[in-house]
Design a protein around this motif. Structure first.
Motif, PDB file in Angstrom:
ATOM      1  N   GLU A 262      -0.325   6.199  -9.166  1.00  0.00           N
ATOM      2  CA  GLU A 262      -0.070   7.182  -8.114  1.00  0.00           C
ATOM      3  C   GLU A 262      -1.282   7.396  -7.229  1.00  0.00           C
ATOM      4  OE1 GLU A 262       0.885  10.292 -10.724  1.00  0.00           O
ATOM      5  OE2 GLU A 262       3.048   9.998 -10.594  1.00  0.00           O
ATOM      6  N   TYR A 263      -2.468   7.424  -7.836  1.00  0.00           N
ATOM      7  CA  TYR A 263      -3.660   7.704  -7.054  1.00  0.00           C
ATOM      8  C   TYR A 263      -4.421   6.434  -6.698  1.00  0.00           C
ATOM      9  CZ  TYR A 263      -3.250  12.715  -7.165  1.00  0.00           C
ATOM     10  OH  TYR A 263      -2.826  13.997  -6.947  1.00  0.00           O
ATOM     11  N   LEU A 269     -10.013   5.412  -0.232  1.00  0.00           N
ATOM     12  CA  LEU A 269     -10.234   6.498   0.725  1.00  0.00           C
ATOM     13  C   LEU A 269     -11.421   7.357   0.319  1.00  0.00           C
ATOM     14  CD1 LEU A 269      -6.534   7.576   1.218  1.00  0.00           C
ATOM     15  CD2 LEU A 269      -7.965   6.407   2.858  1.00  0.00           C
ATOM     16  N   LEU A 272     -14.486   5.566   1.044  1.00  0.00           N
ATOM     17  CA  LEU A 272     -14.765   5.666   2.479  1.00  0.00           C
ATOM     18  C   LEU A 272     -15.488   6.966   2.805  1.00  0.00           C
ATOM     19  CD1 LEU A 272     -14.151   4.725   5.496  1.00  0.00           C
ATOM     20  CD2 LEU A 272     -12.237   6.276   5.344  1.00  0.00           C
ATOM     21  N   ILE A 273     -14.936   8.090   2.282  1.00  0.00           N
ATOM     22  CA  ILE A 273     -15.534   9.387   2.608  1.00  0.00           C
ATOM     23  C   ILE A 273     -16.959   9.463   2.064  1.00  0.00           C
ATOM     24  CG2 ILE A 273     -15.358  11.874   2.199  1.00  0.00           C
ATOM     25  CD1 ILE A 273     -12.399  11.661   2.447  1.00  0.00           C
TER      26      ILE A 273
ATOM     27  N   LEU B  56      -7.995  13.315  13.178  1.00  0.00           N
ATOM     28  CA  LEU B  56      -6.665  12.842  12.794  1.00  0.00           C
ATOM     29  C   LEU B  56      -6.146  13.643  11.609  1.00  0.00           C
ATOM     30  CD1 LEU B  56      -7.114   8.999  13.170  1.00  0.00           C
ATOM     31  CD2 LEU B  56      -5.803  10.510  14.610  1.00  0.00           C
ATOM     32  N   LEU B 114      -8.861  10.742   9.025  1.00  0.00           N
ATOM     33  CA  LEU B 114      -7.748   9.850   8.686  1.00  0.00           C
ATOM     34  C   LEU B 114      -7.607   9.742   7.165  1.00  0.00           C
ATOM     35  CD1 LEU B 114      -7.197   6.489  10.439  1.00  0.00           C
ATOM     36  CD2 LEU B 114      -7.352   6.459   8.004  1.00  0.00           C
ATOM     37  N   ALA B 115      -8.751   9.549   6.491  1.00  0.00           N
ATOM     38  CA  ALA B 115      -8.728   9.471   5.032  1.00  0.00           C
ATOM     39  C   ALA B 115      -8.261  10.792   4.439  1.00  0.00           C
ATOM     40  CB  ALA B 115     -10.113   9.105   4.508  1.00  0.00           C
ATOM     41  N   PHE B 116      -8.721  11.910   5.019  1.00  0.00           N
ATOM     42  CA  PHE B 116      -8.347  13.238   4.514  1.00  0.00           C
ATOM     43  C   PHE B 116      -6.828  13.429   4.581  1.00  0.00           C
ATOM     44  CE2 PHE B 116      -7.569  17.770   5.497  1.00  0.00           C
ATOM     45  CZ  PHE B 116      -8.010  18.318   4.304  1.00  0.00           C
ATOM     46  N   THR B 118      -4.463  11.195   4.513  1.00  0.00           N
ATOM     47  CA  THR B 118      -3.782  10.410   3.492  1.00  0.00           C
ATOM     48  C   THR B 118      -3.988  11.017   2.105  1.00  0.00           C
ATOM     49  OG1 THR B 118      -4.315   8.551   4.895  1.00  0.00           O
ATOM     50  CG2 THR B 118      -3.361   8.049   2.768  1.00  0.00           C
ATOM     51  N   LEU B 119      -5.201  11.553   1.857  1.00  0.00           N
ATOM     52  CA  LEU B 119      -5.467  12.177   0.552  1.00  0.00           C
ATOM     53  C   LEU B 119      -4.588  13.406   0.352  1.00  0.00           C
ATOM     54  CD1 LEU B 119      -9.349  11.940   0.196  1.00  0.00           C
ATOM     55  CD2 LEU B 119      -7.617  10.787  -1.168  1.00  0.00           C
ATOM     56  N   LEU B 122      -1.206  12.356  -0.586  1.00  0.00           N
ATOM     57  CA  LEU B 122      -1.121  11.900  -1.978  1.00  0.00           C
ATOM     58  C   LEU B 122      -1.055  13.076  -2.942  1.00  0.00           C
ATOM     59  CD1 LEU B 122      -3.573   8.871  -2.066  1.00  0.00           C
ATOM     60  CD2 LEU B 122      -1.097   8.836  -2.340  1.00  0.00           C
ATOM     61  N   VAL B 123      -1.887  14.101  -2.672  1.00  0.00           N
ATOM     62  CA  VAL B 123      -1.888  15.274  -3.549  1.00  0.00           C
ATOM     63  C   VAL B 123      -0.529  15.975  -3.475  1.00  0.00           C
ATOM     64  CG1 VAL B 123      -2.898  17.553  -3.913  1.00  0.00           C
ATOM     65  CG2 VAL B 123      -4.373  15.599  -3.461  1.00  0.00           C
ATOM     66  N   ARG B 125       2.300  14.726  -2.795  1.00  0.00           N
ATOM     67  CA  ARG B 125       3.360  13.937  -3.405  1.00  0.00           C
ATOM     68  C   ARG B 125       3.228  13.889  -4.929  1.00  0.00           C
ATOM     69  NH1 ARG B 125       3.314   7.711  -2.629  1.00  0.00           N
ATOM     70  NH2 ARG B 125       1.861   8.037  -4.330  1.00  0.00           N
ATOM     71  N   ASN B 126       1.970  13.842  -5.415  1.00  0.00           N
ATOM     72  CA  ASN B 126       1.800  13.585  -6.848  1.00  0.00           C
ATOM     73  C   ASN B 126       1.743  14.831  -7.725  1.00  0.00           C
ATOM     74  OD1 ASN B 126       1.763  10.927  -6.194  1.00  0.00           O
ATOM     75  ND2 ASN B 126      -0.449  10.702  -6.302  1.00  0.00           N
ATOM     76  N   GLU B 127       1.325  15.966  -7.157  1.00  0.00           N
ATOM     77  CA  GLU B 127       1.196  17.179  -7.997  1.00  0.00           C
ATOM     78  C   GLU B 127       2.528  17.916  -7.997  1.00  0.00           C
ATOM     79  OE1 GLU B 127      -1.552  17.544  -9.755  1.00  0.00           O
ATOM     80  OE2 GLU B 127      -2.268  15.734  -8.773  1.00  0.00           O
ATOM     81  N   LEU B 236       0.096  10.462   8.309  1.00  0.00           N
ATOM     82  CA  LEU B 236      -0.755  10.049   9.425  1.00  0.00           C
ATOM     83  C   LEU B 236       0.037   9.916  10.716  1.00  0.00           C
ATOM     84  CD1 LEU B 236      -3.657   9.306   9.846  1.00  0.00           C
ATOM     85  CD2 LEU B 236      -3.047   6.934   9.483  1.00  0.00           C
ATOM     86  N   ILE B 237       1.306   9.473  10.604  1.00  0.00           N
ATOM     87  CA  ILE B 237       2.124   9.294  11.803  1.00  0.00           C
ATOM     88  C   ILE B 237       2.193  10.602  12.593  1.00  0.00           C
ATOM     89  CG2 ILE B 237       4.461   8.737  12.627  1.00  0.00           C
ATOM     90  CD1 ILE B 237       3.153   6.365  11.426  1.00  0.00           C
ATOM     91  N   LEU B 240      -0.986  11.192  14.447  1.00  0.00           N
ATOM     92  CA  LEU B 240      -1.044  10.347  15.636  1.00  0.00           C
ATOM     93  C   LEU B 240      -0.147  10.918  16.728  1.00  0.00           C
ATOM     94  CD1 LEU B 240      -1.009   6.808  14.002  1.00  0.00           C
ATOM     95  CD2 LEU B 240      -2.942   8.084  14.881  1.00  0.00           C
TER      96      LEU B 240
END
Lengths: 292, 323
Positions: A262-263, A269, A272-273, B56, B114-116, B118-119, B122-123, B125-127, B236-237, B240
């Motif tokens: 999942e992660y 990422l 990257l940060i 972003l 951008l990375a933030f 996506t992170l 993920l959180v 979706r997964n938690e 992200l979409i 944008l």
């Protein structure tokens, strides 16, 4: 141990392909300050050129690949430069960023509407055997991909370092004004850079599509990985992009096995940060001078 | 403020109140989402158009705002309390994310945010113990203010209009205050702003955090509007898309993001007859706008206007600019 070796090889093989996309990305940045947000779609598209050549025009695989390469040079290299980058460059990076985002959407949706929304099987270029090496099963395809991708990057590096045109291109990337004064045809050199990016994208596309199916949405992840690889390695160094690509490939494969699935995508990422915070110029990059 | 501008503002305000009358529920829903995205895009405009930083992360902040409001209101807390929690949390997260990220600025900030985004996705979706995972949260209640119940579409629209007008008012006030002028100075010439004694790092960070807080507010309105949220709507979409709203409308102009949001929200509805081709047409339109008018539609309008009616410029100022 055997498992680790297996992960390492498949990680390096995927990483070498990522590196191709990342190298093209850094080349564009150096030559014309273009941040290409459509780089992922650039890697997605040539595979569909090949498939269209084979299914619609009935070409054999080698001829289809050749046509795809030429088409990539024309469409992703020359036309991208002439029609989109050139008119927008005088207005700064921001409109260009937006334009490449829009271009990415355009390419993705066009493939989806005009070709297919389903993942397409892509003919393998190399034998599909798996050999046993100290208990680790290693596929010939991975090894071949690794070799081809490395050969492409090494010949690019040799071209840039050893030939007159290559050095002129490097001079252009470092300081276009001085290069112009020294008699370099700057416009032509920038054009060459765009052509090389088109070629790299085509090679990456043809190598990666047999592994993951050719799908219109492939560009999303590939583009993200190319950015991350380029930044982690060093935004202004080809070596950096190569290292970044390999690193991301290996880390991604390790994360898939040892961290939760999942992660898995979170690991690159976070890398990257951390890199941007600690060493913004990237692992091998040199700091860019402040533009005042 | 000229009379023309005042007239335009009054007409705009009236149009906002008349627009939904006699329309079906779906049209009112589209209008609501236009206003909500306008709030979000105005926030990004502060970061991008005034402080000059590409972010972003706006979708992530909308997501944070939407989830906090959804969880609190579903637990029985009133919307007013929840919305302040959303705004506050987005502001603080904006500060925490912005403080280290703004050391690097520009395209690096774009990549960090951008990375933030996506992170955060993920959180979310997964938690699933907290956020319901990829199924999302269903049945978010709409706020009730005494006798005024926003459960029906039309009252909810007016409720959104009020929130929008308050935000736009605060924004206009902020931009005309010495603070807002400092933001502009930052965009026009950061080195000069710095030498005039502005703490540029602090101003940029504040612009980013306030922009993020407005994203949180937009999320807090989005949750009761749709009454269903899932992680997939804050990817992200969406970031944008919000960026597109700001740029296509005209970044750095007050009405730019509002116009841009209208275009981005309404265009898919107008292009519906083209079926699956609408995204292709949409992307082409953006490309054309960017190539011919990098300053967005408002920039294009001003260029056209000034070509018909050249503004009289003071000669001494022109000379000064050349020095």
């Amino acid at each position: 141990m055997a498992e680790l070796l297996q992960i390492l090889v498949s990680g390096l093989s995927a990483g070498a392909i990522y590196a191709l996309a990342a190298v093209g990305f850094t080349l564009l940045w150096q030559a014309s300050q273009t941040i290409n947000f459509a780089q992922g779609e650039f890697v997605m598209l040539p595979a569909f050129f090949v498939l269209a050549g084979m299914t619609i025009f009935g070409l054999p695989l080698w001829a289809a690949i050749l046509t795809a390469l030429v088409l990539s040079l024309v469409v992703l290299g020359a036309m991208f430069k002439k029609l989109i980058v050139e008119p927008m460059l005088p207005h700064g990076t921001l409109p260009l960023v937006i334009a490449t985002i829009a271009l990415g959407i355009l390419m993705k949706e066009s493939v989806k509407e005009f070709y297919s929304a389903q993942g397409q099987p892509f003919p393998p270029l190399f034998p599909q055997h798996v050999i046993n090496f100290f208990g680790a099963s290693i596929s010939i395809q991975d090894i071949c991909n690794l070799v081809v991708a490395f050969a492409a990057i090494i010949s690019l590096q040799l071209f840039l370092g050893r030939t007159r045109t290559g050095r002129a291109m490097q001079a252009t990337a470092q300081d276009p004004r001085v290069a112009e004064i020294l008699g370099v045809d700057v416009k032509k050199m920038v054009m060459y850079t765009f052509l090389i990016n088109g070629a790299l994208a085509a090679i990456a596309s043809i190598l990666i599509s047999p592994v993951y199916l050719a799908k219109f949405s492939n560009g999303e992840t590939l583009g993200m990985i190319a950015f991350i690889a380029a930044i982690v390695g060093g935004f202004n160094q080809i070596k950096g992009a190569l290292l970044g690509g390999l690193l991301i490939g290996v880390i991604d494969n390790l994360a898939a096995v040892y961290v939760s699935a999942e992660y898995r995508t979170a690991i690159p990422l976070i890398l990257l940060i951390v890199i941007i915070m600690v060493r913004p110029q990237g692992i091998l990059g040199t700091p860019e001078g402040r533009t005042v | 403020m000229t009379a023309l501008r005042l007239l335009f503002l009054v007409a705009f305000g009236l149009a906002l109140f008349i627009a939904p009358l006699g329309q079906g529920n779906y049209i009112i829903y589209v209008l609501c989402s236009w206003l909500i995205f306008s709030i979000s895009a105005m926030g990004l405009n502060l970061t991008l158009g005034y402080a000059g930083q590409i972010s972003l992360a706006q979708a992530a902040f909308m997501g944070i705002g939407a989830y906090i409001t959804a969880l609190l209101t579903m637990a029985g807390v009133h919307w007013i309390v929840a919305v302040f929690c959303s705004i506050g949390a987005s502001f603080v997260i904006g500060l925490v994310l912005g403080y280290p990220a703004l050391r690097v600025q520009h395209h690096f900030l774009a990549f960090v945010t951008l990375a933030f985004t996506t992170l955060v996705f993920l959180v979310l979706r997964n938690e699933d113990w907290l956020t319901g995972g990829s199924l999302g949260l269903v049945g978010i209640p709409r706020p009730v203010f005494g006798p005024f119940d926003t459960m029906k579409q039309l009252p909810f629209y007016y409720f959104t209009v009020v929130c929008f007008l308050i935000t736009a008012g605060v924004m206009a006030w902020m931009l005309h205050s010495p603070w807002g002028r400092a933001f502009k100075a930052l965009r026009e010439n950061p080195i000069r702003a710095n030498s005039l004694g502005l703490n540029t790092t602090r101003m940029t960070l504040l612009a980013f955090a306030i922009g993020s807080a407005m994203g949180g507010l937009a999320g807090a309105l989005q949750a009761p509007l749709v009454q269903f949220i899932e992680p997939g709507s804050f990817t992200l979409i969406l970031s944008l898309k919000i960026l597109l709203m700001v740029i296509v409308g005209g970044s750095g102009y007050f009405f730019g993001p509002i116009l841009g949001a209208g275009l981005v929200v309404l265009l898919p509805e107008m292009l519906r007859f083209t079926d699956g081709y609408y995204l292709i047409i949409y992307a082409l339109l953006v490309l054309v706008v960017m190539i011919f008018s990098p300053h967005g539609l408002i920039g294009l309008g001003q260029k056209l206007l000034s070509s018909f009616k050249p503004r009289e410029e003071r000669g001494d100022l022109k000379q000064g600019a050349q020095l």
